[in-house]
Design a protein around this motif. Structure first.
Motif, short mmCIF file in Angstrom:
data_model
loop_
_atom_site.label_atom_id
_atom_site.label_comp_id
_atom_site.label_asym_id
_atom_site.label_seq_id
_atom_site.Cartn_x
_atom_site.Cartn_y
_atom_site.Cartn_z
N VAL A 193 39.96 35.17 48.85
CA VAL A 193 38.96 34.84 47.83
C VAL A 193 39.14 35.72 46.60
CG1 VAL A 193 36.49 34.80 47.30
CG2 VAL A 193 37.30 34.00 49.53
N LEU A 194 39.35 37.00 46.82
CA LEU A 194 39.49 37.93 45.70
C LEU A 194 40.73 37.62 44.86
CD1 LEU A 194 38.48 41.30 47.39
CD2 LEU A 194 37.28 40.16 45.51
N ARG A 195 41.83 37.29 45.49
CA ARG A 195 43.05 36.99 44.72
C ARG A 195 42.89 35.69 43.92
NH1 ARG A 195 45.17 39.60 49.28
NH2 ARG A 195 45.22 37.66 50.50
N TRP A 196 42.20 34.71 44.52
CA TRP A 196 41.90 33.48 43.78
C TRP A 196 41.01 33.79 42.58
CZ3 TRP A 196 37.04 31.29 43.01
CH2 TRP A 196 37.05 30.03 42.40
N TYR A 201 40.17 35.20 36.58
CA TYR A 201 39.80 36.24 35.61
C TYR A 201 40.96 36.54 34.67
CZ TYR A 201 40.13 41.07 34.06
OH TYR A 201 40.40 42.19 33.32
N ARG A 202 42.15 36.70 35.24
CA ARG A 202 43.33 37.00 34.43
C ARG A 202 43.68 35.84 33.49
NH1 ARG A 202 44.20 42.11 33.28
NH2 ARG A 202 45.35 43.30 34.85
N ALA A 203 43.55 34.62 33.99
CA ALA A 203 43.83 33.45 33.15
C ALA A 203 42.87 33.40 31.97
CB ALA A 203 43.76 32.17 33.97
N TRP A 204 41.59 33.67 32.23
CA TRP A 204 40.62 33.75 31.13
C TRP A 204 41.04 34.85 30.15
CZ3 TRP A 204 34.72 32.98 31.46
CH2 TRP A 204 34.41 31.79 32.14
N ALA A 205 41.33 36.03 30.69
CA ALA A 205 41.63 37.19 29.85
C ALA A 205 42.88 36.98 29.00
CB ALA A 205 41.78 38.44 30.72
N HIS A 206 43.81 36.18 29.48
CA HIS A 206 45.06 35.94 28.75
C HIS A 206 44.99 34.71 27.85
CE1 HIS A 206 48.09 38.84 30.49
NE2 HIS A 206 47.02 39.08 31.23
N GLY A 207 43.81 34.15 27.69
CA GLY A 207 43.63 33.06 26.74
C GLY A 207 44.08 31.71 27.22
N VAL A 208 44.35 31.56 28.51
CA VAL A 208 44.82 30.28 29.03
C VAL A 208 43.78 29.18 28.79
CG1 VAL A 208 45.47 29.02 31.12
CG2 VAL A 208 46.31 31.35 30.75
N PHE A 209 42.51 29.53 28.90
CA PHE A 209 41.44 28.55 28.76
C PHE A 209 40.68 28.67 27.45
CE2 PHE A 209 41.94 29.07 33.44
CZ PHE A 209 42.44 27.80 33.68
N GLY A 210 41.30 29.28 26.47
CA GLY A 210 40.71 29.31 25.14
C GLY A 210 40.12 30.65 24.75
N PRO A 211 39.78 30.81 23.46
CA PRO A 211 39.31 32.09 22.94
C PRO A 211 37.94 32.52 23.46
CG PRO A 211 39.19 30.39 21.25
CD PRO A 211 39.94 29.79 22.39
N VAL A 212 37.07 31.55 23.72
CA VAL A 212 35.73 31.92 24.20
C VAL A 212 35.82 32.46 25.63
CG1 VAL A 212 33.40 31.09 24.69
CG2 VAL A 212 34.63 30.26 22.67
#
Length: 239
Positions: A193-196, A201-212
């Motif tokens: 669960v934690l790795r998922w 979290y990392r994808a958000w932080a790296h802008g994969v899902f946009g600036p917001v």
């Protein structure tokens, strides 16, 4: 300056998501946690996962210049975790090139995709999310037909999968005092669960899902929560 109500709602929702996931993970690794008392943990994990996935769907749409997909989130996805997760996985793959460190995010994707326990964990959480799972006993009391195997049986199947990877766990479970083995076994599932969660979290932080999403990603960092800091330090080492 008057706070933006929508921005505040996003902050609260991200914090709620994290709180639910933390509580769920914390519960399943307690020595006294039992399948017979799984309702609270599954509620937290399923709701936290659903919120994270729905936030990602919504923010991804807005990053593409589309309106927030309220009807899709509410009606198409509802509580269908087994529909939500593949769609977000697909979006993550399609947007991977937007990350400055795409190779790093891809390595996390590969790690999570190869996780031996995660499909069964999500199947259990999806069964619980469905009203016939959460209210399975009420359905039985009403004389309705229910699936033979409910969330508890599926979660137990995930636990049994750890026995192959960790023979020491199986040996420990046979001991009179098997609490340590139970914690080890369930820590394996908590790690999945934690790795998922960490991947998203990392994808958000790296802008994969946009600036917001990038702006609000710090609220999702599982390593920054005191209640599970020791656990994440051990299970997310090297990520």
């Amino acid at each position: 300056m008057t706070p933006n109500p929508r921005a505040l709602a996003l902050i609260r929702e991200a914090e709620t998501t994290t709180t639910l996931l933390v509580e769920g993970v914390s519960m399943i690794v307690r020595p006294d946690w039992r399948l017979s008392s799984g309702a609270a943990a599954w509620t937290c994990l399923a709701s936290g996962a659903e919120r994270l996935l729905k936030l990602t769907i919504g923010l991804s749409a807005e990053a593409d210049g589309l309106p927030w997909p309220a009807d899709e989130i509410r009606h198409t996805y509802a509580h269908r975790l087994l529909l939500l997760r593949p769609d977000v996985d697909r979006a993550l793959g399609e947007r991977l090139g937007r990350a400055p460190a795409a190779a790093y995010i891809a390595s996390l994707v590969e790690l999570v995709a190869g996780d031996p326990y995660l499909p069964t964990i999500f199947e259990a959480l999806a069964q619980w999310s469905d009203s016939t799972g959460r209210y399975r006993d009420f359905e039985m009391l009403a004389g309705h037909e229910v699936q033979r195997n409910g969330p508890a049986a599926t979660w137990e199947a995930a636990e049994r999968l750890t026995w192959t990877a960790r023979p020491d766990v199986l040996e420990g479970l046979a001991m009179p005092d098997n609490r340590s083995a139970l914690v080890t076994m369930r820590s394996e599932l908590a790690g999945s669960v934690l790795r998922w969660w960490f991947l998203h979290y990392r994808a958000w932080a790296h802008g994969v899902f946009g600036p917001v999403a990038k702006q609000h990603s710090s609220s999702l960092d599982p390593r920054d929560i005191g209640a599970i800091r020791a656990l994440t330090s051990r299970l997310l080492t090297g990520l």
